[in-house]
Design a protein around this motif. Structure first.
Motif, PDB file in Angstrom:
ATOM      1  N   THR A 399      30.221  22.256 -36.324  1.00  0.00           N
ATOM      2  CA  THR A 399      30.203  22.576 -37.747  1.00  0.00           C
ATOM      3  C   THR A 399      30.929  23.899 -38.017  1.00  0.00           C
ATOM      4  OG1 THR A 399      28.128  21.373 -38.073  1.00  0.00           O
ATOM      5  CG2 THR A 399      28.721  22.999 -39.745  1.00  0.00           C
ATOM      6  N   SER A 400      30.665  24.889 -37.184  1.00  0.00           N
ATOM      7  CA  SER A 400      31.297  26.200 -37.403  1.00  0.00           C
ATOM      8  C   SER A 400      32.812  26.116 -37.235  1.00  0.00           C
ATOM      9  CB  SER A 400      30.707  27.235 -36.441  1.00  0.00           C
ATOM     10  OG  SER A 400      31.113  26.979 -35.109  1.00  0.00           O
ATOM     11  N   ARG A 401      33.298  25.211 -36.371  1.00  0.00           N
ATOM     12  CA  ARG A 401      34.732  25.063 -36.156  1.00  0.00           C
ATOM     13  C   ARG A 401      35.400  24.254 -37.266  1.00  0.00           C
ATOM     14  NH1 ARG A 401      36.782  25.329 -30.905  1.00  0.00           N
ATOM     15  NH2 ARG A 401      38.744  24.661 -31.867  1.00  0.00           N
ATOM     16  N   LEU A 402      34.675  23.289 -37.843  1.00  0.00           N
ATOM     17  CA  LEU A 402      35.311  22.349 -38.767  1.00  0.00           C
ATOM     18  C   LEU A 402      34.856  22.490 -40.218  1.00  0.00           C
ATOM     19  CD1 LEU A 402      35.225  19.131 -36.530  1.00  0.00           C
ATOM     20  CD2 LEU A 402      37.072  20.803 -36.774  1.00  0.00           C
ATOM     21  N   GLU A 403      33.873  23.355 -40.469  1.00  0.00           N
ATOM     22  CA  GLU A 403      33.439  23.517 -41.857  1.00  0.00           C
ATOM     23  C   GLU A 403      34.554  24.190 -42.676  1.00  0.00           C
ATOM     24  OE1 GLU A 403      29.945  25.924 -41.957  1.00  0.00           O
ATOM     25  OE2 GLU A 403      30.832  27.563 -40.845  1.00  0.00           O
ATOM     26  N   PRO A 404      34.609  23.985 -43.970  1.00  0.00           N
ATOM     27  CA  PRO A 404      33.616  23.259 -44.779  1.00  0.00           C
ATOM     28  C   PRO A 404      33.871  21.760 -44.874  1.00  0.00           C
ATOM     29  CG  PRO A 404      35.244  24.221 -46.217  1.00  0.00           C
ATOM     30  CD  PRO A 404      35.647  24.604 -44.819  1.00  0.00           C
ATOM     31  N   ASP A 405      34.936  21.257 -44.225  1.00  0.00           N
ATOM     32  CA  ASP A 405      35.280  19.837 -44.390  1.00  0.00           C
ATOM     33  C   ASP A 405      34.302  18.907 -43.684  1.00  0.00           C
ATOM     34  OD1 ASP A 405      37.584  20.474 -45.857  1.00  0.00           O
ATOM     35  OD2 ASP A 405      38.689  20.872 -44.008  1.00  0.00           O
ATOM     36  N   ILE A 406      33.860  19.291 -42.491  1.00  0.00           N
ATOM     37  CA  ILE A 406      33.003  18.413 -41.681  1.00  0.00           C
ATOM     38  C   ILE A 406      31.786  19.193 -41.206  1.00  0.00           C
ATOM     39  CG2 ILE A 406      32.880  17.068 -39.526  1.00  0.00           C
ATOM     40  CD1 ILE A 406      35.961  16.689 -39.842  1.00  0.00           C
ATOM     41  N   ARG A 407      30.643  18.559 -41.233  1.00  0.00           N
ATOM     42  CA  ARG A 407      29.454  19.187 -40.666  1.00  0.00           C
ATOM     43  C   ARG A 407      28.663  18.159 -39.864  1.00  0.00           C
ATOM     44  NH1 ARG A 407      25.654  20.375 -46.051  1.00  0.00           N
ATOM     45  NH2 ARG A 407      24.987  18.196 -46.405  1.00  0.00           N
ATOM     46  N   VAL A 408      27.972  18.655 -38.849  1.00  0.00           N
ATOM     47  CA  VAL A 408      27.229  17.797 -37.919  1.00  0.00           C
ATOM     48  C   VAL A 408      25.814  18.341 -37.771  1.00  0.00           C
ATOM     49  CG1 VAL A 408      27.130  16.864 -35.580  1.00  0.00           C
ATOM     50  CG2 VAL A 408      29.344  17.243 -36.664  1.00  0.00           C
ATOM     51  N   SER A 409      24.852  17.459 -37.777  1.00  0.00           N
ATOM     52  CA  SER A 409      23.455  17.853 -37.564  1.00  0.00           C
ATOM     53  C   SER A 409      22.780  16.832 -36.650  1.00  0.00           C
ATOM     54  CB  SER A 409      22.698  17.947 -38.896  1.00  0.00           C
ATOM     55  OG  SER A 409      22.738  16.705 -39.575  1.00  0.00           O
ATOM     56  N   ILE A 410      21.664  17.231 -36.075  1.00  0.00           N
ATOM     57  CA  ILE A 410      20.905  16.362 -35.154  1.00  0.00           C
ATOM     58  C   ILE A 410      19.442  16.357 -35.571  1.00  0.00           C
ATOM     59  CG2 ILE A 410      20.178  15.977 -32.771  1.00  0.00           C
ATOM     60  CD1 ILE A 410      23.065  15.641 -32.830  1.00  0.00           C
ATOM     61  N   THR A 411      18.865  15.184 -35.682  1.00  0.00           N
ATOM     62  CA  THR A 411      17.429  15.052 -35.941  1.00  0.00           C
ATOM     63  C   THR A 411      16.745  14.603 -34.660  1.00  0.00           C
ATOM     64  OG1 THR A 411      17.803  14.441 -38.248  1.00  0.00           O
ATOM     65  CG2 THR A 411      15.647  13.896 -37.312  1.00  0.00           C
ATOM     66  N   GLN A 412      15.834  15.423 -34.151  1.00  0.00           N
ATOM     67  CA  GLN A 412      15.162  15.058 -32.907  1.00  0.00           C
ATOM     68  C   GLN A 412      14.289  13.817 -33.112  1.00  0.00           C
ATOM     69  OE1 GLN A 412      12.562  18.007 -31.120  1.00  0.00           O
ATOM     70  NE2 GLN A 412      13.037  17.248 -29.066  1.00  0.00           N
ATOM     71  N   PHE A 413      14.379  12.890 -32.157  1.00  0.00           N
ATOM     72  CA  PHE A 413      13.626  11.621 -32.191  1.00  0.00           C
ATOM     73  C   PHE A 413      13.924  10.823 -33.461  1.00  0.00           C
ATOM     74  CE2 PHE A 413      10.464  14.574 -30.014  1.00  0.00           C
ATOM     75  CZ  PHE A 413      10.938  14.281 -28.758  1.00  0.00           C
ATOM     76  N   SER A 518      35.233   5.347 -46.482  1.00  0.00           N
ATOM     77  CA  SER A 518      36.295   4.363 -46.309  1.00  0.00           C
ATOM     78  C   SER A 518      36.832   4.444 -44.885  1.00  0.00           C
ATOM     79  CB  SER A 518      37.428   4.632 -47.293  1.00  0.00           C
ATOM     80  OG  SER A 518      38.077   5.858 -46.961  1.00  0.00           O
ATOM     81  N   THR A 519      37.609   3.451 -44.483  1.00  0.00           N
ATOM     82  CA  THR A 519      38.148   3.429 -43.124  1.00  0.00           C
ATOM     83  C   THR A 519      38.935   4.698 -42.819  1.00  0.00           C
ATOM     84  OG1 THR A 519      38.240   1.020 -43.067  1.00  0.00           O
ATOM     85  CG2 THR A 519      39.685   2.203 -41.542  1.00  0.00           C
ATOM     86  N   GLY A 520      39.831   5.080 -43.722  1.00  0.00           N
ATOM     87  CA  GLY A 520      40.628   6.277 -43.504  1.00  0.00           C
ATOM     88  C   GLY A 520      39.784   7.531 -43.416  1.00  0.00           C
ATOM     89  N   GLN A 521      38.764   7.623 -44.278  1.00  0.00           N
ATOM     90  CA  GLN A 521      37.888   8.801 -44.254  1.00  0.00           C
ATOM     91  C   GLN A 521      37.050   8.849 -42.982  1.00  0.00           C
ATOM     92  OE1 GLN A 521      35.999   8.089 -48.122  1.00  0.00           O
ATOM     93  NE2 GLN A 521      36.815  10.044 -48.832  1.00  0.00           N
ATOM     94  N   LYS A 522      36.652   7.677 -42.494  1.00  0.00           N
ATOM     95  CA  LYS A 522      35.907   7.650 -41.227  1.00  0.00           C
ATOM     96  C   LYS A 522      36.721   8.308 -40.119  1.00  0.00           C
ATOM     97  CE  LYS A 522      32.949   3.514 -41.725  1.00  0.00           C
ATOM     98  NZ  LYS A 522      33.234   3.042 -43.086  1.00  0.00           N
ATOM     99  N   CYS A 523      37.982   7.901 -39.997  1.00  0.00           N
ATOM    100  CA  CYS A 523      38.840   8.470 -38.957  1.00  0.00           C
ATOM    101  C   CYS A 523      39.114   9.943 -39.218  1.00  0.00           C
ATOM    102  CB  CYS A 523      40.154   7.687 -38.884  1.00  0.00           C
ATOM    103  SG  CYS A 523      39.932   5.946 -38.439  1.00  0.00           S
ATOM    104  N   THR A 524      39.260  10.306 -40.489  1.00  0.00           N
ATOM    105  CA  THR A 524      39.468  11.702 -40.866  1.00  0.00           C
ATOM    106  C   THR A 524      38.289  12.564 -40.425  1.00  0.00           C
ATOM    107  OG1 THR A 524      40.791  11.059 -42.783  1.00  0.00           O
ATOM    108  CG2 THR A 524      39.839  13.256 -42.828  1.00  0.00           C
ATOM    109  N   THR A 525      37.105  11.981 -40.406  1.00  0.00           N
ATOM    110  CA  THR A 525      35.890  12.714 -40.031  1.00  0.00           C
ATOM    111  C   THR A 525      35.740  12.841 -38.523  1.00  0.00           C
ATOM    112  OG1 THR A 525      34.816  11.815 -42.005  1.00  0.00           O
ATOM    113  CG2 THR A 525      33.384  12.820 -40.342  1.00  0.00           C
TER     114      THR A 525
END
Length: 632
Positions: A399-413, A518-525
């Motif tokens: 997230t710190s490398r790709l923000e503000p365009d992309i962010r990643v989070s994890i939910t335990q279990f 969309s397909t293109g946005q998926k790959c963009t992400t």
């Protein structure tokens, strides 16, 4: 743990694919020497570019796919293109070790050193060498699969997770055995407990027997003594059976320690003397252990001989005592029927009391197993917490490398699909609307908590948590307890819920889950995440698919320029921006006559610029026409 994704100032040690060679099949005679930076494979459609990547993946044993259809497609592709040939890949680990990996159209990869001598190196878990392969359209698939997203995140901390994996596998293996042992013990206890219900009734019947007559006391005493003799024989048999079991275990243990010397082979390498000493240490330990086991076995076998002698003496004593009992009954024929019934009941009581002792022993074993199970579950939870911390750290760094365009989070279990499926299987076909109930359990009650409440028959607590009536909670408890003969609860208790990642793209000022794009946005992400720093080679088939040229230039090419000094990149591409603006160190140009593929030429961007212009740009005329239309 170091910041895996932190900005790097220069080259760092990384894995590399140095060479690919194919003998036989469509690519017979192919030889590719890859550069450490950016490699591009180009050519007209149908020239077998994709097959080159898949042969490399196949040789390294990374063909496994969670999608059966995809796995079948890959297998068919290899079979059709390799035929009965072989593929060889030369790899270099980040430690500078080089290996040759050879694989035929069937069988497993065979690994040897640079000189061709076989080595005991496994590539299956990625601990020696690993590479990241992504087939055409796989990037889009990652965007809709939480499991695939988790695999991508784990690649950035592969070594740390691999370090925990042996312990996790060991704990899971112990838990599986623990579950089987507990289930078996519970079944054995349940089978015997039903018989034990006879004990009070038999005792009443024994007490109610009235022999009568002036010899009643003598007869009753003899009946009791006969019962005691039966119990004495049972005790001796129990002792002998136990000792015999120990002797059998000694035999198995002896066979095991005799093989200590074969645990290692004599090494032909530079460290042969060290392994010779190790071999001697293990052989000596095995011989000493065999001697110690033989001494212990002798002691136990001596005890068995004593038991046998006592059994002989007891049988002799019982003979005279049984004669006395028989003569007493013969003298009092009117009491024979009552006495025999008393002896029969006493024998049955002894059988049941022996069963009760067996149940009590099993209950103690069950308590120990249950205690051990709690420790194993806690240990597994601790290990999962450690993996979650690693994943969470990577998510923040991405997230710190790709923000503000992309962010990643994890939910335990957060991934509870397997949990819900097990519950649905257990509850279906009961004439009730269980789907809503399963959904509430999945969201509000982790597996261990559910099992704890079910085993306590906590009707009110379950009803309150799930917002259902007590009647429905009671039905749930009854159903889960009986499912799979009680094994379901053990399985649910040991079920480890997986963490769930969430990858989002900022679109119009709001963040949207990658799976909804969309397909293109998926790959963009997804693509920018794959292009981040790693010590594993990255191989992608047509990364430009579904992306516009602006994104390729602004994001893909820029990221390639940043990462290629620290990570080997091998791309199959139809987009000229990638090799040209990425300044590829090696471009491989392929061609085909429809039956076989051929490497037409190879070189850096300058050396193959004519082929790039012709194949990817449409030729010089296309350039002139674009200049006429665009004015530059």
């Amino acid at each position: 743990m170091a910041d895996i994704l932190a900005e790097q100032d220069g080259p760092r040690a990384s894995h590399k694919i140095r060479r690919l060679t194919v003998l036989g099949g469509f690519w017979d005679g192919l030889e590719l020497d890859f550069a450490a930076g950016l490699n591009c494979i180009i050519g007209a459609r149908g020239t077998g570019k994709t097959t080159i990547l898949e042969l490399c993946r196949y040789c390294l044993g990374q063909m496994q796919s969670t999608d059966p259809t995809r796995q079948l497609q890959l297998t068919k592709l290899i079979k059709a293109n390799l035929d009965r040939g072989t593929v060889e890949v030369t790899i270099e680990t980040r430690d500078g070790m080089k290996y040759r990996v050879v694989r035929g159209s069937s069988g497993e990869p065979e690994v040897s050193d640079e000189r061709g001598s076989p080595v005991e190196v496994s590539l299956s878990r990625g601990q020696v060498f690993a590479a990241d392969f992504y087939s055409q359209h796989q990037i889009e698939d990652i965007a809709i699969s939480p499991r695939a997203q988790l695999e991508v995140i784990d690649q950035f901390v592969a070594d740390e997770i691999a370090g925990l994996d042996p312990t996790r596998r060991d704990v899971i293996s112990q838990l599986e055995k623990n579950s089987a042992d507990i289930h078996q013990l519970r079944q054995a206890i349940a089978d015997r407990e039903e018989m034990l219900g006879e004990i009070p009734e038999i005792k009443k019947r024994i007490e109610a027997l009235d022999v009568g007559g002036e010899q009643a006391d003598d007869i009753n005493r003899e009946v009791a003594l006969k019962g005691a003799r039966d119990q004495e024989k049972r005790m001796l048999k129990r002792a002998d059976d136990t000792l015999a079991g120990v002797v059998d275990q000694f035999e198995g243990l002896s066979r095991m320690v005799r093989g200590f010397g074969q645990l290692v082979e004599r090494s032909e390498g530079e460290n042969g003397e060290l392994f010779e000493r190790l071999h001697m240490v293990l052989e000596a330990a095995g011989n000493d252990a065999v001697g110690a086991i033989a001494s212990a076995r002798k002691i136990v076998e001596g005890a068995r001989l004593s038991v046998e002698e006592l059994d002989r003496q007891l049988t002799e004593a019982h003979g005279g005592q049984e004669q006395r009992y028989t003569e007493l009954l013969r003298a009092h024929q009117d009491a024979q029927a009552q006495a025999r019934e008393g002896a029969r009941l006493q024998t049955r009581l002894n059988e049941l009391l022996e069963q009760r002792r067996s149940v009590e022993r099993r209950r103690k074993e069950l308590l120990e197993l249950t205690k051990k199970r709690g420790e194993l579950l806690d240990r597994l939870s601790e290990l999962h917490d450690k993996v979650f911390v690693l994943r969470q750290k990577i998510a923040r760094e991405i997230t710190s490398r790709l923000e503000p365009d992309i962010r990643v989070s994890i939910t335990q279990f957060g991934e509870r699909g397997d949990y819900a499926e097990r519950l649905r299987e257990a509850l279906k076909g009961q004439g009730r609307h269980y789907s809503t109930l399963v959904g509430r359990i999945e969201q509000n009650m982790p597996p261990r908590e559910l099992v704890r409440l079910v085993e306590r028959s906590a009707v009110s607590e379950i009803a309150t948590t799930l917002e259902v009536r007590d009647e429905q909670a009671d039905w749930l408890i009854d159903r889960l307890r009986g499912a799979e003969d009680g094994k379901l609860l053990l399985d649910l208790e040991a079920l480890q819920l997986e963490d769930r990642p969430k990858i989002e793209l900022r679109d119009g000022g709001t963040y949207k889950d990658a799976s909804t794009l969309s397909t293109g946005q998926k790959c963009t992400t997804i693509l920018p995440i794959l292009l981040l720093d790693s010590d594993r080679p990255l191989l992608i088939d047509q990364p430009e698919d579904n992306l516009d040229n602006a994104f390729i230039y602004e994001t893909v090419v820029r990221n390639i320029g940043e990462v290629k000094a620290r990570r080997q990149l091998i791309f199959v591409t139809h987009n000229p921006n990638i090799p040209v603006l990425g300044d590829a160190e090696a471009v491989f140009v392929t061609e085909s006559d429809g039956q076989h593929g051929r490497l037409r030429t190879r070189g850096d961007v300058e050396q193959v610029k004519f082929e790039i212009e012709k194949i990817l740009e449409g030729g010089a005329e296309a350039f002139l026409e674009r200049k006429r239309r665009y004015g530059h």
